[in-house]
Design an enzyme around this catalytic site. Structure first.
Site: not given
Length: 344
Positions: A320, A323-325
């Site tokens: 997760s 996934w954000h960066g």
């Protein structure tokens, strides 16, 4: 083109709403489709052809999955579809990260730096990929039949209200509304109010807090007083929440205006009394996606040992974060939250 820009507010959105409400019902999806393509092309004119091409291939694969009665064939096509979608995300979002880290590792051993042309990331690629995955998996699991034509499929994927910052809308949640929607004036006024509220969050709160946070964090941290640092931390805390929830409100509001009911994405997360409760309230559509499409397939909490349960939680949160960066600070952020969720 962002929702709070003058271009969107005074030109794109009024023109879209005018055309949408003037044309007959049979043409409304075509209007959303055309304006969504225009919206995406405005920000990424080259990448739109790549997304259209991969979407066409994915559309054909999922239709074949739905029609096939051979379990092994269905599974192979599922894996192929997931590989295409995740491969697209990996290349555009993470290739620079992996090449830069591999190059740094080689240089530490005395080798030359890797030559690499940096890849530009298309806008909305993270949300586009996850929603493509939900389409494939929901059809594979029998949650809903696939859409009947390519135009409706692209409308689901590229609908401009949810394209930039979500929420992540799973296929089964709006599949029926893509085909047939009921619109009424009360819903449209609620949608307008919700959009205005989100715009106020973004412009009047998030942007102001961002200026303060940047002013403080732009200084040399060795010369910042503790009280000033805390002001910067709290300003950023407000910035990130009101920015993200503001965009979600605007997306949900725009959806209601045109008859869609997008899922809620935030539920007063800063009022949470534990990190577990926080993650039930913060970016809820991402949490639900990771739960249903990763955590549960890994075994969820129905596993033989607690160590496997903790592994599942840690992996979900690390991914997760990633996934954000595409940087190590996001990986650390994900591991940090995963660790405290396990402790909780």
């Amino acid at each position: 083109m962002v929702f709070s820009s003058a271009l969107f507010l005074f030109y794109f959105l009024p023109l879209f709403l005018l055309v949408y409400h003037v044309v007959p019902k049979v043409l409304k999806n075509w209007v959303i489709f055309f304006f969504s393509i225009l919206f995406y092309t405005w920000g990424a004119p080259v990448f739109v052809f790549i997304l259209l091409g991969t979407s066409f291939l994915d559309f054909l694969l999922v239709r074949t999955i739905h029609r096939s009665e051979v379990p092994m064939q269905r599974k192979i096509l599922l894996i192929l579809s997931l590989t295409i979608n995740l491969g697209l995300l990996a290349y555009f979002k993470y290739s620079n990260f992996f090449v830069e880290n591999a190059s740094a590792l080689l240089q530490s051993f005395g080798f030359r730096e890797l030559e690499w042309t940096k890849v530009i990331m298309p806008i909305g690629i993270s949300f586009f990929t996850f929603e493509s995955i939900t389409y494939t998996v929901d059809v594979y699991r029998g949650k809903h039949a696939p859409l009947g034509n390519m135009k409706d499929y692209l409308l689901y994927l590229l609908a401009f209200p949810k394209l930039i910052a979500g929420p992540i809308v799973r296929f089964q949640e709006i599949a029926d509304e893509v085909i047939e929607r009921k619109e009424n004036i009360d819903e449209k006024w609620i949608g307008f109010y919700r959009f205005t509220l989100g715009l106020a969050k973004k412009v009047l709160v998030a942007n102001v807090m961002a200026e303060q946070a940047e002013l403080i964090f732009g200084n040399d941290f060795r010369h910042i007083r503790a009280s000033t640092a805390w002001i910067g931390i709290l300003a950023y805390t407000m910035q990130i929440y009101f920015d993200f929830s503001g965009y979600s409100d605007m997306a949900i509001g725009l959806g209601k205006i045109i008859g869609f009911h997008f899922p809620e994405n935030f539920n007063s997360p800063y009022s949470s009394r534990s990190i577990t409760e926080f993650w039930r309230r913060w970016h809820m559509t991402l949490g639900n996606f990771m739960r249903d499409y990763l955590y549960i397939p890994l075994g969820g909490n129905r596993v033989a040992t607690k160590s496997r349960l903790y592994f599942n939680l840690a992996l979900v949160f690390i991914l997760s974060g990633f996934w954000h960066g595409a940087s190590w600070n996001f990986v650390v952020w994900g591991a940090f939250h995963g660790t405290f969720l396990i402790l909780d």
